[in-house]
Scaffold this motif. Structure first.
Motif, PDB file in Angstrom:
ATOM      1  N   LEU A  35       0.876  -1.174   0.000  1.00 18.37           N
ATOM      2  CA  LEU A  35       0.000   0.000   0.000  1.00 18.37           C
ATOM      3  C   LEU A  35       0.909   1.218   0.000  1.00 18.37           C
ATOM      4  N   LEU A  36       0.991   1.891  -1.150  1.00 21.65           N
ATOM      5  CA  LEU A  36       2.031   2.890  -1.367  1.00 21.65           C
ATOM      6  C   LEU A  36       1.430   4.244  -1.706  1.00 21.65           C
ATOM      7  N   GLY A  37       1.936   5.269  -1.039  1.00 21.65           N
ATOM      8  CA  GLY A  37       1.478   6.626  -1.288  1.00 21.65           C
ATOM      9  C   GLY A  37       2.226   7.588  -0.398  1.00 21.65           C
ATOM     10  N   PRO A  38       2.257   8.864  -0.767  1.00 22.05           N
ATOM     11  CA  PRO A  38       2.967   9.857   0.051  1.00 22.05           C
ATOM     12  C   PRO A  38       2.212  10.149   1.344  1.00 22.05           C
ATOM     13  N   ASN A  39       2.825  10.918   2.221  1.00 21.46           N
ATOM     14  CA  ASN A  39       2.146  11.345   3.443  1.00 21.46           C
ATOM     15  C   ASN A  39       0.865  12.092   3.092  1.00 21.46           C
ATOM     16  N   LEU A 194       6.981  -8.083  -3.016  1.00 24.11           N
ATOM     17  CA  LEU A 194       5.586  -7.733  -3.278  1.00 24.11           C
ATOM     18  C   LEU A 194       5.020  -8.520  -4.456  1.00 24.11           C
ATOM     19  N   ASP A 195       3.806  -9.035  -4.271  1.00 25.68           N
ATOM     20  CA  ASP A 195       3.066  -9.642  -5.373  1.00 25.68           C
ATOM     21  C   ASP A 195       2.219  -8.606  -6.105  1.00 25.68           C
ATOM     22  N   GLU A 196       1.822  -7.571  -5.386  1.00 30.24           N
ATOM     23  CA  GLU A 196       0.852  -6.615  -5.907  1.00 30.24           C
ATOM     24  C   GLU A 196       1.119  -5.250  -5.280  1.00 30.24           C
ATOM     25  N   VAL A 197       0.784  -4.191  -6.003  1.00 21.69           N
ATOM     26  CA  VAL A 197       0.916  -2.840  -5.455  1.00 21.69           C
ATOM     27  C   VAL A 197      -0.400  -2.090  -5.608  1.00 21.69           C
ATOM     28  N   VAL A 198      -0.682  -1.263  -4.609  1.00 21.98           N
ATOM     29  CA  VAL A 198      -1.825  -0.352  -4.639  1.00 21.98           C
ATOM     30  C   VAL A 198      -1.269   1.043  -4.394  1.00 21.98           C
ATOM     31  N   PHE A 199      -1.419   1.934  -5.373  1.00 16.36           N
ATOM     32  CA  PHE A 199      -1.005   3.328  -5.227  1.00 16.36           C
ATOM     33  C   PHE A 199      -2.222   4.140  -4.807  1.00 16.36           C
ATOM     34  N   ILE A 200      -2.051   4.945  -3.766  1.00 16.30           N
ATOM     35  CA  ILE A 200      -3.134   5.790  -3.292  1.00 16.30           C
ATOM     36  C   ILE A 200      -2.645   7.235  -3.228  1.00 16.30           C
ATOM     37  N   LYS A 201      -3.481   8.156  -3.720  1.00 23.99           N
ATOM     38  CA  LYS A 201      -3.104   9.567  -3.796  1.00 23.99           C
ATOM     39  C   LYS A 201      -4.327  10.427  -3.526  1.00 23.99           C
ATOM     40  N   TYR A 202      -4.210  11.318  -2.535  1.00 25.54           N
ATOM     41  CA  TYR A 202      -5.309  12.206  -2.164  1.00 25.54           C
ATOM     42  C   TYR A 202      -6.611  11.443  -1.933  1.00 25.54           C
ATOM     43  N   GLY A 203      -6.500  10.266  -1.307  1.00 27.46           N
ATOM     44  CA  GLY A 203      -7.687   9.498  -0.971  1.00 27.46           C
ATOM     45  C   GLY A 203      -8.282   8.705  -2.111  1.00 27.46           C
ATOM     46  N   ILE A 205      -7.612   5.639  -5.166  1.00 24.41           N
ATOM     47  CA  ILE A 205      -6.764   4.570  -5.681  1.00 24.41           C
ATOM     48  C   ILE A 205      -6.436   4.899  -7.125  1.00 24.41           C
ATOM     49  N   VAL A 206      -5.148   5.106  -7.418  1.00 28.38           N
ATOM     50  CA  VAL A 206      -4.750   5.470  -8.776  1.00 28.38           C
ATOM     51  C   VAL A 206      -4.156   4.290  -9.531  1.00 28.38           C
ATOM     52  N   LEU A 207      -3.831   3.221  -8.811  1.00 27.56           N
ATOM     53  CA  LEU A 207      -3.290   2.027  -9.470  1.00 27.56           C
ATOM     54  C   LEU A 207      -3.442   0.835  -8.550  1.00 27.56           C
ATOM     55  N   GLN A 208      -3.890  -0.285  -9.105  1.00 29.10           N
ATOM     56  CA  GLN A 208      -3.808  -1.586  -8.449  1.00 29.10           C
ATOM     57  C   GLN A 208      -3.399  -2.585  -9.509  1.00 29.10           C
ATOM     58  N   ALA A 209      -2.235  -3.208  -9.326  1.00 32.27           N
ATOM     59  CA  ALA A 209      -1.732  -4.112 -10.358  1.00 32.27           C
ATOM     60  C   ALA A 209      -0.701  -5.050  -9.746  1.00 32.27           C
TER      61      ALA A 209
END
Length: 232
Positions: A35-39, A194-203, A205-209
Motif C-alpha cells: 500500500l504505497l502513497g505519500p504522506n 511484493l506480489d501486488e501494489v496499490v497506489f493511493i493519492k489524495y484518498g 486509488i490510482v493504481l492496483q496491479a
C-alpha cells in the motif's frame, strides 16, 4: 473464494477534508500487497478503518465478508507504526499477553524467532535498541495464524541488516492462504517481496496491479515508477 478485503464506495471525511474518496478495492488472499502513497494520501485512514479503529463516513468495507468489529480482530494481525506495548514489560510478558488475547497465537513460533535473534525473553522493552524493539513487535504480530497481516511502516528507522531480517520474517511466517498488506515509504527495500501494489493519492486509488506486471509494462522498478507517478 471471498477476497480478504472488499471496499465499495468507501469514503472518510473530516469536516470538509476528504481522506478517502469512494474507494472500490478488492484484496485477494495469498498475496503480499504494498500500500504505497505519500504522506497524507489516506493510507493510515484506510488501515485504521480496516482495523475497526475508525468508522467510514459512507460506503462499505468487509474483512473476509464481515464488517469490521470484534470478530474481524481475530482475522487481522496488526503492526501499527507506533508501538502500544508498555516499555516496562518484559519480552516474555508480552508473549504471554498475546497468547492470552489471541487464540491463534503460536508461542512456539515466537520463541523460535526470539532465539534465532538472540533476544532474551527476560529483557524489558525499554532496555532494547530501536531495531530490536521493532523486531520484537514484528515477532508478536507474525506469530499469529491470522487471515490478514497489516504492517504499517515495519522497516522504518531500522538499519539495513534489521530490514533484511524483518522482510525475511514477513515472507517466512505468514500463512499461504493469508495476505499481507504492507505500508511503507522504503519501496526499494520491499518491492522484491511484493506480489501486488496499490497506489493511493489524495484518498483515491490510482493504481492496483501485479508487481511484475508494473515492472514489465513500465520497463522500470516500482520504486522509480512510484517516484514518477507522485512527483510534484
Amino acid at each position: 473464494m471471498t477476497p480478504i478485503v472488499q471496499c465499495r464506495g468507501l469514503t472518510k471525511t473530516y469536516g470538509r477534508k476528504i481522506a478517502l474518496n469512494q474507494i472500490n478495492l478488492n484484496l485477494e488472499r495469498g498475496r503480499i500487497i504494498g500500500l504505497l502513497g505519500p504522506n497524507g494520501s489516506g493510507k493510515t485512514t484506510l488501515i485504521k478503518i480496516m482495523n475497526g479503529l475508525l468508522n467510514p463516513t459512507a460506503g462499505e468495507i468487509l474483512i473476509g465478508g464481515i464488517s469490521p468489529g470484534v470478530e474481524t480482530k481475530y482475522k487481522i494481525s496488526y503492526l501499527p507504526e507506533r508501538t502500544y506495548l508498555h516499555p516496562g514489560m518484559r519480552v516474555e510478558e508480552m508473549v504471554r499477553y498475546f497468547q492470552d488475547f489471541y487464540p491463534d497465537f503460536r508461542m512456539d513460533r515466537a520463541y523460535d524467532m526470539l532465539s534465532r535473534l538472540q533476544i532474551a525473553p527476560g529483557e524489558r522493552l525499554k532496555n532494547l535498541s530501536k531495531g530490536t524493539k521493532e523486531k520484537v513487535q514484528l515477532i508478536l504480530v507474525m506469530s499469529r495464524d491470522a487471515d490478514l497481516y497489516i504492517l504499517d511502516e515495519p522497516i522504518a528507522g531500522v538499519d539495513p541488516a534489521s530490514r533484511d531480517f524483518i522482510l525475511h520474517t514477513i515472507v517466512q511466517n505468514y500463512r499461504r492462504n493469508a495476505s499481507i498488506l504492507l505500508s511503507t515509504h522504503l519501496i526499494a527495500d520491499v518491492e522484491n517481496i511484493l506480489d501486488e501494489v496499490v497506489f493511493i493519492k489524495y484518498g483515491n486509488i490510482v493504481l492496483q496491479a501485479g508487481a511484475e506486471q508494473v515492472r514489465r509494462r513500465e520497463g522500470k522498478s516500482i520504486d522509480r515508477f512510484f517516484r514518477e507517478v507522485f512527483a510534484c
